[in-house]
Design an enzyme around this catalytic site. Structure first.
Site, short mmCIF file in Angstrom:
data_model
loop_
_atom_site.label_atom_id
_atom_site.label_comp_id
_atom_site.label_asym_id
_atom_site.label_seq_id
_atom_site.Cartn_x
_atom_site.Cartn_y
_atom_site.Cartn_z
N ILE A 138 22.94 2.63 12.82
CA ILE A 138 24.24 2.72 13.45
C ILE A 138 24.08 2.45 14.92
CG2 ILE A 138 26.26 3.71 13.90
CD1 ILE A 138 26.51 4.20 10.71
N GLU A 153 3.27 -0.75 14.14
CA GLU A 153 4.36 0.48 14.32
C GLU A 153 4.59 1.24 13.13
OE1 GLU A 153 6.79 1.69 18.00
OE2 GLU A 153 7.93 1.22 16.05
N GLU A 173 10.04 8.05 -0.13
CA GLU A 173 11.13 7.64 -0.83
C GLU A 173 11.45 6.04 -1.01
OE1 GLU A 173 13.27 9.55 -2.75
OE2 GLU A 173 14.96 8.22 -3.08
N LYS A 192 15.25 12.39 21.13
CA LYS A 192 15.60 11.71 22.29
C LYS A 192 17.19 12.18 22.57
CE LYS A 192 13.10 7.40 22.18
NZ LYS A 192 13.15 5.95 22.02
N LYS A 227 0.90 -1.15 -0.20
CA LYS A 227 0.05 0.14 -0.02
C LYS A 227 0.94 1.30 0.00
CE LYS A 227 -4.23 -2.04 2.15
NZ LYS A 227 -5.21 -1.98 2.74
N SER A 246 13.88 -11.25 19.78
CA SER A 246 13.61 -9.92 20.08
C SER A 246 12.41 -9.61 20.86
CB SER A 246 13.42 -9.11 18.92
OG SER A 246 14.58 -8.71 18.20
#
Lengths: 208, 208, 208, 208
Positions: A154, A140, A41, A113, A23, A52
């Site tokens: 990184i 998310e 982009e 942050k 989509k 995880s």
């Protein structure tokens, strides 16, 4: 929980990711088809790996019985933009869609942050059809510039390596890098209008 | 109508096709993930080319002003099954989904066309999100066995070549081929249960 | 041998399969670009799973130290044709290529296996570049019609289920199916010229 | 020259690009399979559009009779790295391969162009098999960091828009952006070892 059960649980999240990648990629197409500059982009997606999920559950004290409620990024979409301004344009596009419902949003662009992380996060509710009926899932969506994404990739590996104990000299390097990226994004924004125009003509011509 | 306008009109149909290919392919995945036999073997999709739309409009006397209403197969999905029984299973799956609404269906399996053509057709209404809002589109879903598809592909090229004037000896060959395929599909159906079992164990093992 | 080592060993075979799928798919493209009928309809490839390699090694008494020599189909390519005649055309194309060297070939079309299996097998030597230098690998190429492939897929699952003990009534069904397919392939061959012409004009038009 | 002829001429270049994208992507895989840091982050490829070829021929006074000799980037591969050091590692890998032969190379990293452009270019000769036999083609491989690529993409659109007449204030912005990127790449290089280690452990874990 064994691997087979995990697969069944994560299966609809894989579907959600695949549908949403199609989509959002189509939005790029739609802009191209009318010869206009696309605020998006690149789009990628992933389902969180089992390891995880286990790690996050442990760290945040989440009961595995309701990890699907508590972990918002089991299905994750990442949208990459060229300019900071495009991020807000994409947020608008998402808010106008009738196939997803906003649960929450966090603007880490205006509110960087401490680590230097910048990104716009939106959690949405999204429906998928399974053989057992309709399922409403959380997804998310992270929206960033190319430069922010470079830094975040990184930083993520370094976080992963050092956990809570990142050496000071590395933290400093990351911080200087974050600054260089802020400058870069600003320089680019100043000429965004010229670039948008330029890319427009470029796209039109490439279609011929 | 110029090419640019055609592109814009057909753009949402391309989106519908891409979404539906992802969705039906995922059904195959879902069966595999639980180690079960999938009634769907393969899924493909296509948007009708501009020249086919023009040709059909002319042949059926359709005003280009409302071709989107009149031509039901601008967006087309083809679902290939191993056995005739699977076709009806897939029809059931489609009818239970809440992301598409049945407009009409035609059972050319029980009611083979004179030419020998067999297939199950369902036209559905399906919603896509565009930058201009939600659009409800028609999509034609064709459901067939591998063998029926083989025949139909060849017949389609011959129809295309000869239009209304297919030579008698070719028509006869097509007819014998259609019969061979009927026999083939029947032989296969007799042992479908054994094969389903066999493929189940096969899939489970392949996942290890 | 542990999973990590298996991955490293099988890694160049995955590369060979990916390269060859690209190369054979391009042959289809090349025919289309000149508006001609392509003898290749479809190409797929796979690397044998670890469990299949172990099973074959056990069954054929192959020492795991030299399984790469002894098992010719670790890398497998399947080429699907519309007509029996196309198979021999594809064999010719393969023999003329300078990027693969024929090790052996078996014509199970003229010499159908007792089971009813028909297919043309070519084993080739093919070079891939790895980080450790050039590697010469064996690749098995199977060439079949759509109809033969349909039969072989089903027979393979049944073989897998029953091993040496396939019940007689199933063996008979498979046999009748194999016969129906022979007839089908013959009927089709008779009109191949008409169909080739027809598909030519079809392709040309579809390109417009 | 008409479109059909162009298609036939450019067809083998498309094959070369597809093969090389598979091959360079596989290098990433090979590093992952042994749990090591990959110097390649991303690979893309493209065949020059007909309009770009015409434009370049005109600008550089190239006779269309031998444009295949004179234009080195009809087939183009772009390899994106995380760190400047990775670029030279990739150059080494390319030089060791036996499936391509170096024609020329240009190091715009050590010798940045006046515009701020940085990138490593290698032109290679590469063989593809066509239905008419083996063809030796030129392919241009561009190797850059993510940050350099970001800059180059934007500069390219602006060049395209303004041709020889880029306004001074835009040229200045591009220049400041190029500087920010130089700083960014340097900051990153300083901690490359830590990051390589970090991504190693990350990759290994992600494979589990």
């Amino acid at each position: 929980m064994e691997i087979q059960l995990w697969r069944e649980i994560l299966d609809p999240y894989g579907l959600a990711v695949n549908e949403l990648v199609v989509k959002f990629n189509h939005i790029i197409e739609q802009y191209k088809h009318v010869g206009a500059y696309s605020p998006i982009e690149q789009v990628t997606g992933r389902v969180k790996t089992i390891s995880s999920i286990l790690e996050k559950s442990q760290k945040k004290n989440i009961d595995l019985k309701n990890f699907e409620d508590k972990i918002e990024d089991i299905a994750g979409i990442r949208i990459i933009c060229q300019f900071v301004e495009d991020i807000y344009k994409v947020v608008d596009i998402i808010k106008k869609r009738s196939d997803m419902r906003i649960k929450s949003e966090k603007d880490y662009i205006d509110n960087m942050k401490k680590s230097g992380y910048r990104s716009y996060h939106i959690t949405v509710y999204y429906n998928v059809e399974t053989l057992q009926g309709t399922r409403e899932l959380q997804v998310e969506i992270q929206i960033r510039t190319l430069a922010m994404n470079f830094w975040a990739t990184i930083e993520h590996s370094l976080q992963y390596k050092y956990k809570q104990n990142m050496p000071e000299h590395i933290r400093e390097r990351l911080s200087s890098a974050a600054e260089a990226i802020l400058i870069l994004d600003r320089e680019m924004s100043v000429v965004r209008d010229e670039i948008m125009d330029a890319q427009n003509s470029f796209t039109i011509k490439a279609n011929i």
